[in-house]
Design an enzyme around this catalytic site. Structure first.
Site, short mmCIF file in Angstrom:
data_model
loop_
_atom_site.label_atom_id
_atom_site.label_comp_id
_atom_site.label_asym_id
_atom_site.label_seq_id
_atom_site.Cartn_x
_atom_site.Cartn_y
_atom_site.Cartn_z
N ASP A 63 -23.43 21.10 26.89
CA ASP A 63 -22.20 20.68 27.17
C ASP A 63 -22.02 18.99 26.99
OD1 ASP A 63 -20.64 18.95 28.99
OD2 ASP A 63 -21.11 20.21 30.65
N SER A 143 -6.62 11.26 18.07
CA SER A 143 -5.79 11.37 18.25
C SER A 143 -5.01 10.49 17.99
CB SER A 143 -5.15 11.67 19.75
OG SER A 143 -4.13 12.64 19.88
N TYR A 156 -4.58 11.38 28.59
CA TYR A 156 -5.44 11.44 27.90
C TYR A 156 -4.81 10.47 26.21
CZ TYR A 156 -5.92 14.53 23.16
OH TYR A 156 -5.77 14.79 22.06
N LYS A 160 -8.63 8.75 24.21
CA LYS A 160 -8.15 8.92 22.98
C LYS A 160 -8.26 7.50 22.12
CE LYS A 160 -9.27 13.06 22.48
NZ LYS A 160 -10.56 13.74 21.70
#
Length: 260
Positions: A63, A143, A156, A160
């Site tokens: 993980d 991203s 999100y 990034k």
């Protein structure tokens, strides 16, 4: 074989999607691959695919949000494959919600995987390169959402943007050790992650399933969705010697959707 013959490269999130494509491409180019993910069955499949290419692979369940597990994965790669040259911090998760509805648990999960997972990977790899007294490459997944904030992808996007910040800072800190640190910024890739994003956006906005995905794809200059292989080709460049003079960068590879 390619320009990375016998290099040992660790790829996180390697059991599917972009991570799998990166692992296979790097193996095709001559590298030996340490496959890291939480999905044991997925890891086994990719392991067999790499064996069919004729390269060595080793698998390690971890993980990435757990610092000790990331360090253990790096140690495992070195021990099993006889070296350590590149880490690809590819593992990440998506999260779709209006900023007004962001909940502590989901925000925490996103931070733990998308930010801390990259941070621990940078730390562990750099420590290993230093211990081995060698140069190395650290490459992380950002991203287009790390260059531009998108509606319903605010948290999100923040995660990034953070990857880009870590990439720039680490590049400056580790340059004297001969360690380069870069990121790659994909766009709309036809993977399970985008299926999940589309479904969640449909739930929130009332759009039909597939409609949001199509809307994004229609905005791409090259006229098609991105494939995992499109991303893998660019990551292979970053992992190879042609990118030796590049550090601290997070280039966009998205077919022409976000321009910087």
């Amino acid at each position: 074989m390619g320009t990375i013959d016998d290099k040992v490269i660790l790829v996180t999130g390697a059991a599917r999607g972009i991570g799998r494509a990166i692992a296979l491409r790097l193996a095709q180019d001559g590298a030996n691959i340490a496959l890291v993910d939480m999905d044991a069955a997925g890891l086994e499949k990719v392991d067999k695919e790499i064996a069919a290419i004729g390269r060595k692979a080793t698998i390690f369940q971890a993980d990435v949000s757990n610092r000790d597990q990331v360090y253990a994965a790096v140690d495992h790669a070195e021990k099993e494959l006889g070296g350590f040259d590149v880490i690809i911090n590819n593992a990440g998760i998506a999260s779709v919600q209006p900023i007004a509805q962001a909940q502590p648990e989901e925000v925490e999960r996103l931070i733990n995987i998308n930010i801390k997972g990259v941070l621990w990977g940078i730390q562990a790899a750099a420590a290993k390169f230093r211990a081995r007294k060698q140069k190395g490459k650290i490459i992380s997944a950002a991203s287009i959402a790390g260059h531009e904030g998108f509606p319903l992808l605010g948290v999100y996007s923040a995660s990034k943007f953070a990857v880009r910040a870590l990439t720039q800072s680490a590049a400056k800190e580790y340059a004297a050790d001969g360690i380069t640190v870069n990121a790659y910024c994909p766009g709309v890739v036809g993977t399970d992650m985008w299926v999940e994003i589309d479904a969640k956006m449909a739930e929130i906005t009332g759009a039909k399933i597939g409609e949001t995905y199509d809307q994004y794809v229609n905005g791409i200059a090259l006229g098609r969705a991105q494939t995992p292989e499109d991303v893998a080709g660019f990551v292979a460049y970053l992992a190879g010697p042609d990118a030796d003079y590049m550090t601290g960068q997070a280039p966009i590879i998205d077919g022409g959707l976000v321009y910087r």
